[in-house]
Motif scaffolding. Structure first.
Motif, PDB file in Angstrom:
ATOM      1  N   THR A  94       0.852  -1.182   0.000  1.00 18.99           N
ATOM      2  CA  THR A  94       0.000   0.000   0.000  1.00 18.99           C
ATOM      3  C   THR A  94       0.885   1.227   0.000  1.00 18.99           C
ATOM      4  N   GLY A  95       0.335   2.346  -0.413  1.00 20.72           N
ATOM      5  CA  GLY A  95       1.128   3.564  -0.457  1.00 20.72           C
ATOM      6  C   GLY A  95       1.151   4.121  -1.860  1.00 20.72           C
ATOM      7  N   HIS A  96       2.047   5.057  -2.090  1.00 15.93           N
ATOM      8  CA  HIS A  96       2.138   5.696  -3.389  1.00 15.93           C
ATOM      9  C   HIS A  96       3.522   5.510  -3.982  1.00 15.93           C
TER      10      HIS A  96
ATOM     11  N   GLY B 199      22.533  -0.097  -5.893  1.00 12.50           N
ATOM     12  CA  GLY B 199      22.396   1.298  -6.305  1.00 12.50           C
ATOM     13  C   GLY B 199      21.376   1.529  -7.394  1.00 12.50           C
ATOM     14  N   ILE B 200      21.227   0.580  -8.312  1.00 15.22           N
ATOM     15  CA  ILE B 200      20.295   0.764  -9.425  1.00 15.22           C
ATOM     16  C   ILE B 200      18.873   0.357  -9.045  1.00 15.22           C
ATOM     17  N   LEU B 201      18.714  -0.290  -7.908  1.00 19.34           N
ATOM     18  CA  LEU B 201      17.406  -0.834  -7.535  1.00 19.34           C
ATOM     19  C   LEU B 201      16.606   0.171  -6.716  1.00 19.34           C
ATOM     20  N   GLN B 202      16.415   1.353  -7.301  1.00 21.23           N
ATOM     21  CA  GLN B 202      15.667   2.450  -6.703  1.00 21.23           C
ATOM     22  C   GLN B 202      14.846   3.107  -7.816  1.00 21.23           C
ATOM     23  N   PRO B 203      13.840   3.900  -7.463  1.00 17.11           N
ATOM     24  CA  PRO B 203      13.067   4.604  -8.490  1.00 17.11           C
ATOM     25  C   PRO B 203      13.989   5.499  -9.334  1.00 17.11           C
ATOM     26  N   PRO B 204      13.753   5.641 -10.622  1.00 19.52           N
ATOM     27  CA  PRO B 204      12.597   5.140 -11.363  1.00 19.52           C
ATOM     28  C   PRO B 204      12.745   3.731 -11.907  1.00 19.52           C
TER      29      PRO B 204
ATOM     30  N   TRP C 241       6.019   0.475  -4.730  1.00 22.18           N
ATOM     31  CA  TRP C 241       4.638   0.929  -4.876  1.00 22.18           C
ATOM     32  C   TRP C 241       4.258   1.200  -6.327  1.00 22.18           C
ATOM     33  N   ALA C 242       5.162   0.972  -7.229  1.00 20.80           N
ATOM     34  CA  ALA C 242       4.870   1.252  -8.635  1.00 20.80           C
ATOM     35  C   ALA C 242       4.004   0.152  -9.242  1.00 20.80           C
ATOM     36  N   ASP C 243       3.265   0.533 -10.251  1.00 22.01           N
ATOM     37  CA  ASP C 243       2.490  -0.408 -11.045  1.00 22.01           C
ATOM     38  C   ASP C 243       3.439  -1.435 -11.672  1.00 22.01           C
ATOM     39  N   PRO C 244       3.073  -2.721 -11.717  1.00 20.14           N
ATOM     40  CA  PRO C 244       3.957  -3.727 -12.320  1.00 20.14           C
ATOM     41  C   PRO C 244       4.404  -3.373 -13.738  1.00 20.14           C
ATOM     42  N   ALA C 245       3.525  -2.733 -14.504  1.00 21.96           N
ATOM     43  CA  ALA C 245       3.921  -2.341 -15.862  1.00 21.96           C
ATOM     44  C   ALA C 245       5.135  -1.432 -15.833  1.00 21.96           C
ATOM     45  N   VAL C 246       5.212  -0.568 -14.828  1.00 23.70           N
ATOM     46  CA  VAL C 246       6.329   0.363 -14.704  1.00 23.70           C
ATOM     47  C   VAL C 246       7.604  -0.373 -14.316  1.00 23.70           C
TER      48      VAL C 246
END
Length: 688
Positions: free
Chosen positions: A45-47, A499-504, A509-514
């Motif tokens: 849950t969350g954004h 290091g690479i395993l962060q947004p974006p 909380w991201a949509d699986p498509a993202v």
């Protein structure tokens, strides 16, 4: 400590030179999972860290037609409003995340007491007052050692010794997996010695300004270290390096793994390239006599050895003094740093040097990387991230296996061998199983130059300790905090640092498509490196072996040629076009990464339709995430450098070029024959 353009590592390991963006910890949940609970069972849950579901909708230019310029459609508003900082050559998702990780690491370092190793190294770098007081005294001691060289044998020994100290060598040597016995490390030998990035910089008229800046830099260098007639000395060094450059292989040749697999014994090397006392060179390198050496760019090494034999000792010593000073300058006075930057800025187009604290972090990452990395993963990489990445990788490998089985141009025997290689491909996520021990490396808070000498020797000895031993596949070639990923080539492994395993790229909380459009494509890219134009020459065990049928080979080359012709038409900056022979492996991996990640995304839906969010279908979100990961702006000089030296295409073309060959992208955005990016179905490349 001389610059090694590392033919062995770059061509064989096929390391992906990615780059990444927005910081903040990837996850904020509990740091461990209960026994028996998988990442798939967690309800999040969350954004998302970016927008409501992981895509920056405000970055789009909705006035742009996605079929004419998908980069513009996905990121046009961002491109319009974003300025490149004065101290950076480019800005974008990859670059921005690197900056954020630098800030994260800086926090770890500055909180550490000066008595700790990285605390001491940081303090010694930031103590400008002490550095100015010491002045050039340590450099002068190193230059005195060059002055003391009396003949070519001693000079060869000195070149070898620069593996662990400031100085230059015409040749580099490093242990790596043997192409014929990849379970053992053999010595790889390759040419080196240039002060400009690549041979084209010495001859192409487009780099006349950089050549002029280099001569001016050499002149300033010789003046400050007290060489008589500094301009004449600079000219002699430039002439010598131009001869070396002329003998170098073209950069495209150095990535051909079959061409660089040239084993010789030490005695055979001495007969093949007699211009250098190789015994003295290897003795300086602390390398015992070798029965087997992989002589990579062999004809260049032979020619450069002959050039060395015919060049007078005084010119060689001038060249060596320039190399010693260049490499030492970042750890000396402001005057030396500024002189160096005045030259290097012409290669990237930047107008301001990076803030000193950022340079300190870069230095510590390079010298004490895994020591910092151990603290980094404790602070920023919860175990749940590792578990979820393992799930993503598993899905991507399953999708790649399906791609191989369904490949229409590949024969049954080749498919069997490809599936065996895929099955044996090891995946490493977040951090290595064991961190390096740095306890025997002394660091002083008030001796930067001495720290650098000690750290360089310590790391060089660590690398060289692998020579003649079995390959330890658990060792990493990147630090955990690195914003990058790579395929280990002869080691048949993939590495995805924390290091690479962060947004974006990766967001709980991201949509699986993202997530599939971002980190999923990175995973697919790395998997497919095992089957690109060079990876396909390496078998399941990591040996260089032709495991394709002749018919499969011809069909692959035909599709690759068609793909290369698409890229060759792209003019990145005036007069500079993408070189398909240089970028082919990365271009194939980019296309395959999109295709495999797209398949894996649809597998993850379990036969259900993806929801429509903000008017965007799942497929549209997938492709937008991919495009926004690659959004970037770069300076013209930096782009010229990249096109000349880098096996990766510029970011814009990593966005648009693969998608032109992806049928699902056409369907997702209704691309028609009237659109500029359109390629007829029969002309689209079908490699994977």
């Amino acid at each position: 400590m001389h610059f090694k353009h590392s033919i062995a590592r770059s061509a064989v390991a096929s390391a992906l030179a990615l780059a990444v963006a927005t910081a903040a910890p990837a996850f904020a949940e509990e740091e461990t999972l209960p026994e028996g609970v998988s990442a798939e069972n967690i309800v999040v849950t969350g954004h998302a860290s970016i927008g409501e579901f992981g895509i920056d909708l405000s970055a789009r230019d909705l006035s742009a037609n996605p079929g004419d310029d998908f980069e513009r459609y996905a990121s046009g508003t961002w491109l319009d409003k974003t300025e490149i900082p004065a101290d950076r050559a480019s800005v974008g998702s990859f670059n921005n995340l690197r900056e954020d990780v630098t800030a994260q690491v800086n926090g770890l370092i500055t909180e550490a007491p000066a008595g700790t190793q990285y605390g001491a190294l940081y303090q010694s770098f930031m103590d400008e007052k002490t550095i100015e007081k010491i002045g050039l005294a340590p450099l002068k001691r190193d230059l005195t050692a060059v002055d003391a060289i009396s003949d070519k044998v001693e000079f060869a020994r000195f070149m070898g010794s620069t593996y662990d100290k400031f100085g230059g060598s015409l040749f580099g040597a490093t242990p790596y997996a043997d192409p014929d016995d990849p379970a053992m490390n053999s010595l790889w030998l390759f040419s080196s010695g240039l002060g400009l990035p690549e041979k084209d910089y010495y001859f192409n008229e487009k780099f006349a300004a950089q050549r002029g800046a280099y001569i001016d830099y050499l002149t300033r260098t010789f003046k400050v270290i007290g060489v008589p007639n500094p301009r004449e000395a600079a000219s002699r060094v430039m002439t010598f390096e131009t001869y070396v450059a002329e003998l170098n292989w073209d950069v495209e040749q150095t990535r051909d793994i079959a061409m660089i697999n040239n084993p010789m014994s030490g005695a055979e090397l001495a007969n093949y390239a007699p211009g250098v006392d190789w015994g003295a060179f290897f003795a300086g390198n602390n390398i015992p006599p070798q029965d087997r050496i992989i002589v990579t760019d062999n004809t260049a090494i032979r020619a450069i050895a002959a050039l060395y034999a015919s060049t007078d000792l005084e010119t060689l010593k001038l060249w060596q003094k320039a190399r010693v000073t260049h490499q030492a300058s970042p750890y000396l006075t402001k005057k030396m740093i500024d002189s160096r930057f005045k030259f290097t800025s012409t290669l990237s187009g930047v107008s301001e040097i990076r803030p000193r604290w950022k340079r300190a972090v870069d230095l510590i990452d390079g010298q004490l990387g895994e020591l910092v990395g151990e603290s980094y993963v404790q602070e920023y990489f919860p175990e749940v991230a590792k578990v979820r990445m393992d799930e993503l990788v598993k899905n991507l490998k399953l999708a790649m296996a399906d791609r191989i089985r369904g490949n229409e141009w590949m024969s049954a025997d080749t498919k069997t061998a490809a599936l065996e290689k895929l099955d044996k491909m090891e995946v490493m996520v977040g951090y290595p199983k064991e961190f390096r021990d740095y306890s025997q490396l002394p660091m002083s808070p008030d001796d930067l130059y001495g720290n650098m000498v000690a750290a360089t020797r310590f790391n060089a000895d660590y690398t060289m300790s692998d020579l003649g031993k079995p390959v330890d596949r658990s060792k990493w070639a990147m630090n955990p905090q690195t914003v990058n990923a790579y395929n280990g080539g002869l080691e048949n492994k993939m590495v995805f640092p924390a290091g690479i395993l962060q947004p974006p790229f990766f967001d709980a909380w991201a949509d699986p498509a993202v997530n599939y459009g971002a980190i999923g494509v990175v995973i697919g890219h790395e998997i497919s490196h095992g089957f690109d134009d060079q990876g396909r020459k390496i078998d399941a065990n990591g040996a260089i072996k032709d495991w394709w049928t002749p018919e499969d080979n011809e069909r692959f080359k035909a599709e690759a040629k068609k793909f290369g012709e698409q890229y060759a038409a792209f003019e990145v900056v005036p007069g500079a076009f993408i070189k398909p022979d240089l970028t082919m492996g990365e271009n194939i991996a980019d296309l395959a990464g999109v295709l495999v990640a797209y398949d894996a995304y649809h597998k993850s839906l379990g036969g259900k339709e993806a929801p429509v969010i903000d008017g965007l279908t799942g497929d549209q979100r997938f492709f937008l995430a991919y495009a926004q990961v690659w959004r970037s702006k770069a300076r013209e000089d930096a782009l010229r450098n990249l096109v000349t030296t880098d096996p990766h295409s510029p970011a814009r073309y990593r966005t648009i070029a693969p998608l032109r060959n992806v049928d699902a992208w056409y369907a997702a955005f209704g691309i028609s024959p009237e659109d500029a990016m359109y390629i007829a179905p029969e002309d689209r490349v079908r490699i994977w």
